[in-house]
Design a protein around this motif. Sequence first.
Motif: not given
Length: 262
Positions: A102-116
Motif C-alpha cells: 500500500i505504501v509502495y503504491a501510494f509512493a508511485f501515485a505521488y510520483a505520477a502526480i508530479h510528472l509534468a
Amino acid sequence: MFPSARSASPDDRRAGLLFLVLSGFFVANALIAEFVGVKIFALEDTLGLAPLDWNLFGQSGSLNFTAGVLLWPIVFVMTDIINEYFGRRGVRLISWLAVVLIVYAFAFAYAAIHLAPAGWWVGAGRNQGVDDLQAAFAAIFGQGLWTIGGSVTAFLVGQLIDVSIFHAIRKRTGDRHIWLRATGSTLVSQFIDSFVVLYIAFVLGPQQWPIGLFLAVGTVNYVYKFVAAIALTPLIYAARRGLDGWLGRDLSERLKRQAAEE
C-alpha cells in the motif's frame, strides 16, 4: 513457511497454492479499498431511499461512507479464512505485505502526480465534464499523508487484534463455533479500524474534527461494518466447506491443527 517446490509433497504444494491465492486476493482487496476510499457515497441515495437524517453526539446527516467500506469487510473475512488454515504467522505475513505494498503504491501515485502532464491531456476530459484531468488525477490519487497514515495504521492494528482474538476464542472452543471466532474477532478489529483511521486522519490531521463529529462518523461506519460482518458470516462456512473439499479431509485437518497449535 513452505518447503521448496522441488522437495514439496503434493499436499504441501496444494497448501502453498491456497496460501498464494488467498494472499493475492487479500492484498488486491486491501489496495483497491485504499484507492477507492477517497470517494464518499450516500447510502440512501444509492439504494433509492429517503435520507435517514441520523442524530448522534450532536451531529446529524445522511448515511455517508467511503467507498472502501464495500471491500474492508471482505478483507476481514479473508483474514479469518487465512487464520483458520495458516494461523498467526500467515495473517501477520500478509498483513505486513499488504502494508508495504500500500505504501509502495501510494509512493508511485505521488510520483505520477508530479510528472509534468502533456498539454493536450489536461483538457482531454472536457467532453466528460472534467476540465482539468491533472487536477482530477491529483485529487483522486493524492490522498493526504494523514489519511494514508491513519488508514495504514488502523489496518495493521486491526489485523493484529483480529488474529489475537480469533486464536484466543479458538483456544477455548476448539474447532467448534466457527461463527464465534470469525465474527467476534472481526467485530472487535472493525471497531478499532473504524475509529483509529478517523482519529489520525481527521482529528490529529489538519482538518481538526471536533470530537462529536469524530464519534458520530465513527459510530455510523462501525454500525455498517457490524451489520456487514454478521451478514457475511455464512460466507465463512461456505468458504470452509469449499476449501475442505478442495484440500481433502486429511490436509484440511492438518492445516487447521497446525494453525491452532502455533
